[in-house]
Design an enzyme around this catalytic site. Structure first.
Site, PDB file in Angstrom:
ATOM      1  N   THR A   1      -0.049   0.767   6.670  1.00 33.88           N
ATOM      2  CA  THR A   1       0.117  -0.259   5.648  1.00 33.88           C
ATOM      3  C   THR A   1       0.263  -1.599   6.364  1.00 33.88           C
ATOM      4  O   THR A   1       0.547  -1.635   7.567  1.00 33.88           O
ATOM      5  CB  THR A   1       1.368  -0.010   4.767  1.00 33.88           C
ATOM      6  OG1 THR A   1       2.540  -0.051   5.594  1.00 33.88           O
ATOM      7  CG2 THR A   1       1.311   1.332   4.067  1.00 33.88           C
TER       8      THR A   1
ATOM      9  N   THR B   1       0.876  -1.180   0.000  1.00 30.72           N
ATOM     10  CA  THR B   1       0.000   0.000   0.000  1.00 30.72           C
ATOM     11  C   THR B   1       0.904   1.217   0.000  1.00 30.72           C
ATOM     12  O   THR B   1       2.070   1.119   0.377  1.00 30.72           O
ATOM     13  CB  THR B   1      -0.836   0.005   1.304  1.00 30.72           C
ATOM     14  OG1 THR B   1      -1.661  -1.144   1.338  1.00 30.72           O
ATOM     15  CG2 THR B   1      -1.704   1.240   1.464  1.00 30.72           C
TER      16      THR B   1
ATOM     17  N   GLY C   1      -4.536  -5.308   6.764  1.00 32.50           N
ATOM     18  CA  GLY C   1      -5.639  -4.383   6.948  1.00 32.50           C
ATOM     19  C   GLY C   1      -6.666  -4.831   7.968  1.00 32.50           C
ATOM     20  O   GLY C   1      -7.246  -4.009   8.691  1.00 32.50           O
TER      21      GLY C   1
HETATM   22  N1  GLY Z   1      -3.371  -2.459   4.168  1.00 36.77           N
HETATM   23  C1  GLY Z   1      -3.790  -2.853   2.895  1.00 36.77           C
HETATM   24  C2  GLY Z   1      -4.807  -3.905   2.916  1.00 36.77           C
HETATM   25  O1  GLY Z   1      -4.921  -4.640   3.874  1.00 36.77           O
HETATM   26  O2  GLY Z   1      -5.537  -4.024   1.954  1.00 36.77           O
END
Ligand code: GLY
Length: 356
Positions: free
Chosen positions: A258, A207, A261
């Protein structure tokens, strides 16, 4: 006739003022004094802080800040470089696709001075989801648009559709699919099996998050991603969730994330970092505190290594209204990019656990 946002906000303020005046008159409770400004009024050192894939992005964001551009426009201009880069397989054009081979992008933006935000999730065929998120913020009364609705909205606002799957990401995807199981009908070639460039892409996350503060102490941030490699179609990570992958409070600071998530969503990660900064913690301390909560909350055996620690990484990137900044990760050997007005450089993140 529809209510424009400006009218809507004004109407809401008027109604709120009436309600407050009413309750104050009945109970005789004085309204709390406004919080003192977090800066002394002196110019702030401008800062752009970003994930490590954004060294060029902080350079560009700082150029834009120096030219007097709005903080959010500057931040978005920075990450657009990476959304355009086919070599970055975690963001925008050339991002790795979902398990069906379709690139689905997530992004959010948050503008400190107007205390407003916009986001898109599972957006296909548009290489700059961050710009679409900004249009959602500016031209609708909504915060988050998803999937086909987000694409239709982008089309209506003149965004060009294109195939985001590059040859590089198509080959990585196919290699993953063909080596997934010995119980299906997908085979890979002997050459591909030996190709170190294809073998190295384990299923992971990537990310870009970029946050800025300008000389007036105004803050903004943006997060944009293709999300978890080979995700279940429709899976949405933290990046487009305000409070998780991004949060900005113009009185305090900005933070983005990042990494895994799901862990950031469950702990409202970026909001938690900004709240800690509001309580007096430095950006680095605040990032470490929010990461410790992720560690404490990660209890499923599938998420833990042999020593009971998370087998994944999360990184936070934070800057406060005074231009102080910091970044931290669960695991060592993590880096971030920063431009503090003098030069753009990569620095080591603080961390909770040292990698062996
Ligand atoms: N941090 C990016 C995701 O989990 O999509």
């Amino acid at each position: 006739m529809g209510l424009r946002r400006r009218d809507f906000v004004k109407a809401g303020l008027a109604a709120g003022a009436t309600a407050l005046a009413g309750s104050g008159a009945i109970r005789g409770t004085p309204l709390p004094a406004p919080a003192p400004p977090a800066t002394s009024g002196k110019p702030v050192r401008p800062v752009a802080i970003c994930s490590a894939n954004g060294l060029a992005a902080v350079e560009r964001a700082m150029e834009r800040l120096r030219a007097g551009e709005d903080t959010l426009d500057a931040a978005i201009a920075g990450v657009n470089l990476v959304e355009d880069d086919p070599e970055d397989i975690t963001v925008g054009y050339g991002g790795l696709p979902n398990e069906r081979g379709v690139v689905q992008l997530d992004s959010s933006v948050m503008h400190g001075p107007s205390r407003n935000a916009g986001a898109v999730a599972s957006l296909e065929n548009i290489r700059h989801p961050s710009r679409v998120a900004q249009v959602v913020m500016k031209r609708t009364d909504h915060v988050l648009l998803v999937g086909p609705g987000a694409l239709e909205f982008a089309r209506l606002h003149g965004f060009k559709e294109e195939n985001l799957l590059t040859e590089k990401s198509r080959k990585i995807f196919l290699y993953w699919k063909e080596t997934l199981s010995g119980k299906d009908d997908w085979f890979t070639s002997a050459e591909e099996l030996e190709d170190p460039d294809l073998r190295k892409y384990i299923r992971t996350y990537g990310t870009i998050n970029l946050n800025v503060v300008d000389t007036a102490g105004d803050l903004s941030g943006v997060t944009t991603t293709s999300g978890l490699f080979f995700k279940i179609p429709g899976r949405v990570g933290d990046s487009p969730i305000i409070g998780a992958g991004l949060y900005v409070d113009n009185d305090t600071g900005a933070c983005g994330a990042t990494g895994r998530g799901e862990a950031v969503i469950l702990t409202c990660g970026s909001h938690s970092v900004v709240t800690r900064m509001a309580g007096g913690e430095s950006p680095e301390q605040a990032c470490l505190g929010a990461l410790q909560k992720i560690v404490d909350w990660s209890q499923a055996p599938a998420l833990l290594d042999a020593d009971g620690r998370p087998n994944f990484n999360v990184k936070f990137y934070a800057v406060n209204k005074r231009g102080e900044y910091g970044s931290a990760a669960i695991w060592s050997n993590s880096r971030y990019a920063v431009h503090d007005g003098s030069e753009a450089r990569l620095r080591d993140c603080a961390y909770l656990f040292k990698r062996a």
